[in-house]
Design a protein around this motif. Structure first.
Motif, PDB file in Angstrom:
ATOM      1  N   GLN A 118       4.341   5.167  -2.041  1.00  0.00           N
ATOM      2  CA  GLN A 118       3.195   4.724  -2.818  1.00  0.00           C
ATOM      3  C   GLN A 118       3.382   4.898  -4.323  1.00  0.00           C
ATOM      4  N   SER A 119       4.526   5.427  -4.722  1.00  0.00           N
ATOM      5  CA  SER A 119       4.883   5.449  -6.148  1.00  0.00           C
ATOM      6  C   SER A 119       5.203   4.038  -6.638  1.00  0.00           C
ATOM      7  N   LEU A 120       5.554   3.140  -5.707  1.00  0.00           N
ATOM      8  CA  LEU A 120       5.847   1.756  -6.043  1.00  0.00           C
ATOM      9  C   LEU A 120       4.591   0.914  -5.902  1.00  0.00           C
ATOM     10  N   GLU A 121       4.290   0.144  -6.927  1.00  0.00           N
ATOM     11  CA  GLU A 121       3.096  -0.693  -6.888  1.00  0.00           C
ATOM     12  C   GLU A 121       3.181  -1.744  -5.790  1.00  0.00           C
ATOM     13  N   ILE A 122       4.386  -2.252  -5.524  1.00  0.00           N
ATOM     14  CA  ILE A 122       4.514  -3.267  -4.476  1.00  0.00           C
ATOM     15  C   ILE A 122       4.122  -2.688  -3.122  1.00  0.00           C
ATOM     16  N   ALA A 123       4.434  -1.409  -2.884  1.00  0.00           N
ATOM     17  CA  ALA A 123       4.064  -0.769  -1.620  1.00  0.00           C
ATOM     18  C   ALA A 123       2.553  -0.571  -1.547  1.00  0.00           C
ATOM     19  N   GLN A 124       1.954  -0.185  -2.668  1.00  0.00           N
ATOM     20  CA  GLN A 124       0.497  -0.028  -2.711  1.00  0.00           C
ATOM     21  C   GLN A 124      -0.193  -1.353  -2.384  1.00  0.00           C
ATOM     22  N   LYS A 125       0.325  -2.428  -2.959  1.00  0.00           N
ATOM     23  CA  LYS A 125      -0.318  -3.735  -2.793  1.00  0.00           C
ATOM     24  C   LYS A 125      -0.147  -4.276  -1.371  1.00  0.00           C
ATOM     25  N   ARG A 126       1.008  -4.060  -0.762  1.00  0.00           N
ATOM     26  CA  ARG A 126       1.191  -4.519   0.614  1.00  0.00           C
ATOM     27  C   ARG A 126       0.260  -3.754   1.561  1.00  0.00           C
ATOM     28  N   LEU A 127       0.080  -2.475   1.288  1.00  0.00           N
ATOM     29  CA  LEU A 127      -0.881  -1.678   2.060  1.00  0.00           C
ATOM     30  C   LEU A 127      -2.297  -2.201   1.846  1.00  0.00           C
ATOM     31  N   GLN A 128      -2.606  -2.559   0.613  1.00  0.00           N
ATOM     32  CA  GLN A 128      -3.935  -3.101   0.302  1.00  0.00           C
ATOM     33  C   GLN A 128      -4.187  -4.404   1.056  1.00  0.00           C
ATOM     34  N   GLY A 129      -3.177  -5.284   1.096  1.00  0.00           N
ATOM     35  CA  GLY A 129      -3.316  -6.541   1.827  1.00  0.00           C
ATOM     36  C   GLY A 129      -3.521  -6.310   3.315  1.00  0.00           C
ATOM     37  N   TYR A 130      -2.808  -5.331   3.852  1.00  0.00           N
ATOM     38  CA  TYR A 130      -2.959  -4.936   5.265  1.00  0.00           C
ATOM     39  C   TYR A 130      -4.391  -4.502   5.544  1.00  0.00           C
ATOM     40  N   LYS A 131      -4.932  -3.654   4.682  1.00  0.00           N
ATOM     41  CA  LYS A 131      -6.300  -3.169   4.867  1.00  0.00           C
ATOM     42  C   LYS A 131      -7.320  -4.299   4.757  1.00  0.00           C
TER      43      LYS A 131
END
Length: 340
Positions: free
Chosen positions: A192-205
């Motif tokens: 979650q230090s990577l913004e791309i990982a945060q955003k993919r998680l956000q899309g999943y949610k």
């Protein structure tokens, strides 16, 4: 025997003055007396002194070289980005100097210094998972060297960016699993230090919420490579209520999940459906073949390089910076085919 070329040091030694004085005299610097200037020019003519063309070139001319800092060359997505970069750069008469950070912050810092030392005219960067200080990249802007981020960026630095819509991509992947009949969907996420990982998680949610599916925290595990994908999937399958779908942050993680599912004696997609991310060369040869989000790495590299060369060739600083998003699409294969 060929006579060696006369240098500024030779003239300085002959006249009993310093090399720096000779250099300034040859340029008719006003701080050097007319008498000294005349003596230097007269001896230079006598000795047939010629300026060092290579040294002048290094000092004054362009290198027509762009630098690239990339996390992992072996990663299919990044190798496809490099192909796009090289094709556009070479067509425009530029050479490409590629540095690999291996996802290490200290290596990224060293890469930046190497590219500066080699006088690149512009730089393309995708930051590491570890990077949280970007002083080493800010120096490019201070020196007037154009810098463009691709795939992963540093929000605190102003500049151009060529990215994908990671929220939308994560949403697409999860919605596809829902449409395939999955009710309990896990996400193997990136750091979650990577913004791309945060955003993919956000899309999943977002996809779960839209479908009225309850978000279960224990269904989300940090696992962004093959080995971690196997371990995380074993953990998920050991739950009292295991998931019936997995959205993985990248294809290697998804392949690790496939391996763990097979080892458990379960079937894909009958028992559990799996979707990866990047649609690399392995997605067509897994058993079953892997449904995956296509990031269009070649297009990203080509677009980033086109923009960088425009910045290099422009005589003016940009009034605004570009945030360009590459459209993704889901390549549906056997690992998630619709279940009746």
């Amino acid at each position: 025997m060929k006579k060696s070329q006369v240098t500024i040091k030779d003239i300085a030694k002959e006249l009993g003055i310093s090399a720096s004085t000779v250099s300034r005299a040859l340029k008719n610097h006003p701080d050097i007396s007319q008498k000294t200037r005349d003596a230097v020019h007269e001896l230079a003519d006598k000795l047939n002194y010629q300026p060092n063309a290579v040294a002048l070139s290094l000092k004054n001319s362009r290198t027509h070289t762009i630098g690239v800092i990339i996390p992992e060359i072996v990663h299919y997505f990044f190798s496809s980005v490099i192909s796009g970069i090289e094709d556009v750069a070479y067509d425009a008469g530029f050479s490409v100097m590629i540095c690999q950070s291996n996802e290490k912050y200290e290596r990224e810092v060293t890469n930046a210094q190497t590219l500066l030392s080699n006088r690149v005219e512009g730089i393309l960067v995708s930051v590491t998972k570890e990077s949280d200080n970007f002083d080493h990249l800010k120096q490019f802007s201070r020196r007037g060297i154009p810098l463009i981020f691709f795939d992963r960026d540093a929000k605190e630095i102003e500049g151009d960016r060529i990215l994908i819509d990671d929220i939308g991509a994560g949403y697409k992947a999860t919605k596809h699993l829902i449409q395939s009949g999955c009710k309990r969907i896990a996400h193997l996420c990136g750091p979650q230090s990577l913004e791309i990982a945060q955003k993919r998680l956000q899309g999943y949610k977002q996809a779960l919420e839209e479908a009225g599916i309850t978000f279960i925290p224990e269904y989300v595990i940090d696992a962004d490579n093959f080995e971690l994908g196997k371990v995380a999937t074993r953990q998920l399958l050991s739950l009292d209520t295991p998931p019936d779908g997995i959205f993985a942050v990248n294809d290697l993680t998804a392949i690790g999940a496939i391996k763990a599912v097979h080892n458990k004696g379960l079937h894909i997609p009958k028992d559990i459906a799996i979707v990866g991310f990047s649609s690399g060369r392995f997605s067509d040869i897994t058993e079953p073949t892997l449904t995956s989000v296509d990031q269009h790495g070649y297009e990203m590299g080509a677009k980033a390089t086109q923009l960088l060369i425009e910045r290099i060739e422009s005589e003016e600083d940009p009034e605004t910076f570009v945030n360009h998003f590459i459209e993704t699409n889901l390549i549906i294969r056997e690992s998630s085919i619709h279940r009746d």
